[in-house]
Design a protein around this motif. Structure first.
Motif, PDB file in Angstrom:
ATOM      1  N   TYR A   1       3.992 -85.711 -90.169  1.00 43.95           N
ATOM      2  CA  TYR A   1       4.599 -85.248 -91.422  1.00 43.95           C
ATOM      3  C   TYR A   1       6.022 -85.760 -91.538  1.00 43.95           C
ATOM      4  CZ  TYR A   1       6.553 -82.032 -94.936  1.00 43.95           C
ATOM      5  OH  TYR A   1       7.175 -81.490 -96.033  1.00 43.95           O
TER       6      TYR A   1
ATOM      7  N   ARG B   1       8.982 -86.198 -94.372  1.00 42.14           N
ATOM      8  CA  ARG B   1       9.339 -85.651 -95.672  1.00 42.14           C
ATOM      9  C   ARG B   1       9.702 -86.772 -96.655  1.00 42.14           C
ATOM     10  NH1 ARG B   1      11.294 -80.134 -95.261  1.00 42.14           N
ATOM     11  NH2 ARG B   1      10.786 -79.318 -93.203  1.00 42.14           N
TER      12      ARG B   1
ATOM     13  N   ASN C   1       9.500 -86.584-104.854  1.00 37.67           N
ATOM     14  CA  ASN C   1       9.005 -85.236-105.149  1.00 37.67           C
ATOM     15  C   ASN C   1       9.110 -84.896-106.632  1.00 37.67           C
ATOM     16  OD1 ASN C   1       8.405 -84.809-102.442  1.00 37.67           O
ATOM     17  ND2 ASN C   1      10.415 -83.948-102.000  1.00 37.67           N
TER      18      ASN C   1
END
Length: 409
Positions: free
Chosen positions: A347, A349, A355
């Motif tokens: 993972y 970010r 986003n």
């Protein structure tokens, strides 16, 4: 219900992403990730020119049939471009099916097998003090497993070290793709790396103790006997896994590594089909399957690969860097939650601009990822935000040895 539109969207908020959006005559949309780092436009052309026309007027619920049709009808099979394109279609169809059912996708895959998926983060440093600070930062963010990458004395630029130049001023944990017309050249010295790395893990274990799961990525740069040596040298530090220790196209290379070390091995982020894993799984030469949903043909074949691996007590470790879009990441998380033989989830970010383009329902709490309970994959695409970030050429680096020989990067 029929497919009436297949749109290919290219956007570059923090890096380049390729997304397929399918729309049905009922107005239901589904998203799929088709990103292939450094070769994005090849997949765009494959989708727009060859795949999208074949999808119009097809039944979106016929996921298996559509997958087999796209894989077999072209005659020329496999390869990263083909499989990334098929993966995007497969994800988008599962997204539609789950939305029509009014359920998060993992419920259609058999329901949750766990509360969440253990995730690992990427700690790195130009020296050991900076690395230890990076580990502390990741622990503070909630990670309960950490990948360890570090600079090596005498080598100017090493894969996985975040302190090297960032992309457009946006510093990821590590994003090696660099904007520009040509790939960057980096140097490499395997012997220096092999001498340096055991001391790095000794320092990390001394600082953080024996309980913290630690991982390391060799990134295909060692010969089989070099990989065997590293696996053996790292045994005192109890790694969760040693990843991509040697190029795994040579399946027998892992047999040599396996014969010399009990360090667990993870392989497969550059693999595209179950055929790439067949001998590695059957002969139990690996411990974790590292394929990406985006690059291995989608959710449908990835589930089959993991079911095959489960027969040999081999677990999942799905590829999840920032060159997998939030759509591909969500697909991985739904599989992570459903399959019995889950191991761990990478993972990294994404940046704030990414986003904004891809609105996500998945969460990260207590070291565990969860895809959320919105119907479908749980990701929506803001088309206006996507259009504000046009494609910009970017390439991964490559390595040369001291004598100028091109080496695996």
């Amino acid at each position: 219900m029929r497919i009436i539109a297949a749109d290919v969207i290219v956007t570059s908020p923090d890096r380049n992403f390729v997304t397929l959006q399918l729309t049905t005559d009922d107005g239901v949309t589904g998203l799929g990730d088709a990103t292939l780092n450094g070769r994005e436009l090849a997949v765009v052309a494959y989708l727009r020119e060859h795949v999208a026309p074949l999808l119009l007027d097809r039944d979106p619920h016929a996921i298996e049939d559509t997958w087999q049709f796209l894989y077999r009808s072209a005659y020329w099979r496999r390869g990263p471009v083909t499989m990334a394109a098929i993966a995007a279609v497969d994800m988008a169809l599962w997204d539609i099916k789950a939305k029509v059912a009014g359920l998060p996708l993992y419920q259609l895959l058999g329901g949750a097998s766990r509360r969440g998926a253990l995730a690992y983060g990427h700690a790195s440093g130009r020296d050991i003090p900076e690395l230890l600070d990076s580990v502390r930062e990741h622990l503070a963010l909630g990670y309960r497993a950490i990948r360890i990458q570090t600079a090596v004395p005498g080598i100017d630029a090493v894969y996985g070290v975040a302190a090297q130049p960032s992309v457009d001023g946006v510093r990821y944990d590590y994003e090696p793709a660099q904007r520009g017309a040509l790939p960057a050249e980096e140097d490499w010295d395997t012997r220096a790396y092999l001498r340096h790395l055991p001391g790095v893990f000794e320092a990390v274990r001394h600082e953080f103790g024996p309980e913290l799961p630690l991982l390391h990525d060799g990134h295909h740069r060692m010969t089989p006997i070099q990989a065997a040596r590293l696996g053996r040298d790292l045994e005192p530090y109890d790694l969760f896994w040693l990843e991509d220790c040697t190029p795994a196209e040579n399946q027998d290379a892992l047999r040599l590594v396996r014969s010399h070390t009990i360090t667990p091995l993870a392989i497969g982020e550059v693999f595209n089909t179950v055929w790439d894993f067949q001998h590695l799984i059957r002969d139990q030469l690996i411990d974790y399957v590292r394929a990406a949903v985006t690059h291995a043909g989608g959710i449908t074949p990835m589930r089959k690969i993991l079911d095959y691996a489960a027969q040999y007590q081999i677990k999942s470790g799905i590829h999840g860097p920032t060159d997998i879009s939030p759509v591909g990441m969500a697909a991985a998380l739904h599989l992570d939650l459903a399959v019995h033989n889950f191991g761990i989830q990478e993972y990294m970010r994404h940046g704030d601009r990414t986003n904004e383009v891809f609105r996500q329902s998945f969460s990260f709490e207590g070291g565990l990822l969860h895809p959320g309970d919105q119907p479908g994959l749980g990701v929506t695409l803001d088309r206006a935000a996507a259009e504000a970030h046009p494609y910009r050429a970017a390439y991964l680096p490559y390595n040369r040895l001291k004598d100028g020989t091109v080496h695996d990067w």
